[in-house]
Design a protein around this motif. Sequence first.
Motif, mmCIF file in Angstrom:
data_model
loop_
_atom_site.group_PDB
_atom_site.id
_atom_site.type_symbol
_atom_site.label_atom_id
_atom_site.label_comp_id
_atom_site.label_asym_id
_atom_site.label_seq_id
_atom_site.Cartn_x
_atom_site.Cartn_y
_atom_site.Cartn_z
ATOM 1 N N LYS A 126 20.898 -0.249 -28.891
ATOM 2 C CA LYS A 126 20.816 1.181 -29.162
ATOM 3 C C LYS A 126 21.932 1.545 -30.133
ATOM 4 N N PRO A 127 21.711 2.557 -30.973
ATOM 5 C CA PRO A 127 22.750 2.919 -31.927
ATOM 6 C C PRO A 127 23.940 3.581 -31.246
ATOM 7 N N ALA A 128 25.122 3.285 -31.755
ATOM 8 C CA ALA A 128 26.314 3.998 -31.294
ATOM 9 C C ALA A 128 26.262 5.439 -31.797
ATOM 10 N N ALA A 129 27.096 6.283 -31.234
ATOM 11 C CA ALA A 129 27.055 7.715 -31.549
ATOM 12 C C ALA A 129 27.343 8.005 -33.017
ATOM 13 N N TYR A 130 28.091 7.110 -33.685
ATOM 14 C CA TYR A 130 28.444 7.384 -35.084
ATOM 15 C C TYR A 130 27.333 7.003 -36.066
ATOM 16 N N LYS B 233 24.309 8.345 -37.445
ATOM 17 C CA LYS B 233 23.618 9.627 -37.525
ATOM 18 C C LYS B 233 23.489 10.013 -38.990
ATOM 19 N N GLU B 234 22.702 11.038 -39.266
ATOM 20 C CA GLU B 234 22.550 11.496 -40.647
ATOM 21 C C GLU B 234 23.898 11.977 -41.183
ATOM 22 N N THR B 235 24.184 11.625 -42.428
ATOM 23 C CA THR B 235 25.477 11.936 -43.034
ATOM 24 C C THR B 235 25.418 13.289 -43.746
ATOM 25 N N TYR C 79 29.639 1.786 -43.336
ATOM 26 C CA TYR C 79 28.256 1.332 -43.188
ATOM 27 C C TYR C 79 27.345 2.401 -42.566
ATOM 28 N N PRO C 80 27.724 3.022 -41.422
ATOM 29 C CA PRO C 80 26.848 4.076 -40.887
ATOM 30 C C PRO C 80 26.733 5.272 -41.813
ATOM 31 N N LEU C 81 27.775 5.567 -42.588
ATOM 32 C CA LEU C 81 27.702 6.681 -43.538
ATOM 33 C C LEU C 81 26.664 6.402 -44.621
ATOM 34 N N GLY D 3 18.890 5.242 -35.693
ATOM 35 C CA GLY D 3 19.925 6.160 -35.230
ATOM 36 C C GLY D 3 20.329 7.150 -36.297
ATOM 37 N N CYS D 4 20.235 6.730 -37.565
ATOM 38 C CA CYS D 4 20.544 7.596 -38.706
ATOM 39 C C CYS D 4 19.307 8.340 -39.204
#
Length: 467
Positions: A219-223, A225-227, A355-357, A386-387
């Motif tokens: 599962k995706p971590a909380a960070y 998400k859409e930037t 990377y998540p950004l 997640g993003c």
Amino acid sequence: MAAGSGVLVVSLAAVVVLLAAWLWRRRRTAAGGAGRVCVAVLGDLGRSPRMQYHALSLARHGRDVALLGYLQSRPHGDVLRNGRIRLVPMTDLWGLRVGPKLFQYVVKVVVQAVQLLYTMLKIDQPSYILLQNPPGLPAIGVAWLACLFWRSKLIIDWHNYGYTVMSLSHGRNHPLVQIAKWYEKLFGRLSDYNLCVTNAMKEDLWVNCNIKAVTLYDKPAAYFKETPLELQHRLYMKLAEDYEPFKPRTESVSWSGEKSAFTEMDGSNGHVKKSRARPALLISSTSWTEDEDFSVLLKALEGYEQYINEGVKLPPLVCVITGKGPLKDYYNGLINKLHFKHIQICTPWLEAEDYPLLLGSADLGVCLHKSSSGLDLPMKVVDMFGCCLPVCAIHFECLHELVKHNENGLIFRDSDELAEQLKMLFLEFPVLEGKLHSFRKKLRACKQLRWDESWDQTVLPLLGQNE
């Protein structure tokens, strides 16, 4: 015969080190260790996000965590800043490059076994050792010996099977692959608890290995998400310092603000907006290994370029492929031979926080992961979802547990099908978003579980059974 001797040498070396450690610590009592967990990876911690998530979840519930592995790349800042997580780095001692490959491999396994056991017996006594598999040889047997010494419980987190990964290079009938398969099944049954990443793997572990496991989906971590647009602009400007595709296509003499290839910021009021004629941003991530054939993507991009040359109203494309791995130089060589007019490709290694950004800023994700066992799922797709990033993923056996074709993404089987999907998704982009926008809306609406919630439901009850 030589490979079998190698396994025997590993076992003997491990026993010798175990006995030496036992004498060294003979005055220690068997009690203790409550509240401490060793999370172990016989690999690069920075490229093991699931094990980092385990460490953070354990720390969140008051556990002191020894996070053990190689520090070839930097773990996420949340791990580094957490006072309950102590990094226990291992030195990569594998430098032997002489003699037959089989001899090299046996020596590597012996060195890793001794090093891992020595490192595990140096930490404070844990109540659990949580081990990532693969790699399982020699990690599972070593972790089991350490648990015998500490009187700890062994939890194996099955991400895949190590022997199927080895078979990509050696073939399924190679003696080393057969030994690894036997080893994995034997020592896997000695664990106290088992986690796995899909229901298909859970069933296979039970039917073929007599191992009872609990499915803990990635599962995706909380960070993830859409930037926000302002953060997108800052990221693009940062990447533009090193990577040409992020630089603006044209510079205006009269413009007083900042421009990237995708965004522009007004210098007078700091307002950020997306550029009107921006390219589409496609992202893929990889470990550059045999289970991901990036020639599929490169051929699809050739098809995309051909569509533009034929007059189809498609945007220019920036394709970002992130990651490190053994085949990166090979594929960079193929990329350098391509001469696109409308497509730019770059292969950066991103900082863990960036990377998540970038995922949260992209227009489309592409996954080329083909499971060696057919039983694991690509974590990169989990992070993309997640993003709220739509995904095109290559088909394999249990992918349907994650990607629902035409519901939350698209599944393709070859480069021609991927090229058609790119054409359909990016037609008249960004004026018309069509299917791309529809997928994103569905991902926003689904409200999937995040890692912390899933972990609390699945793993936390296991840890409380003996305390």
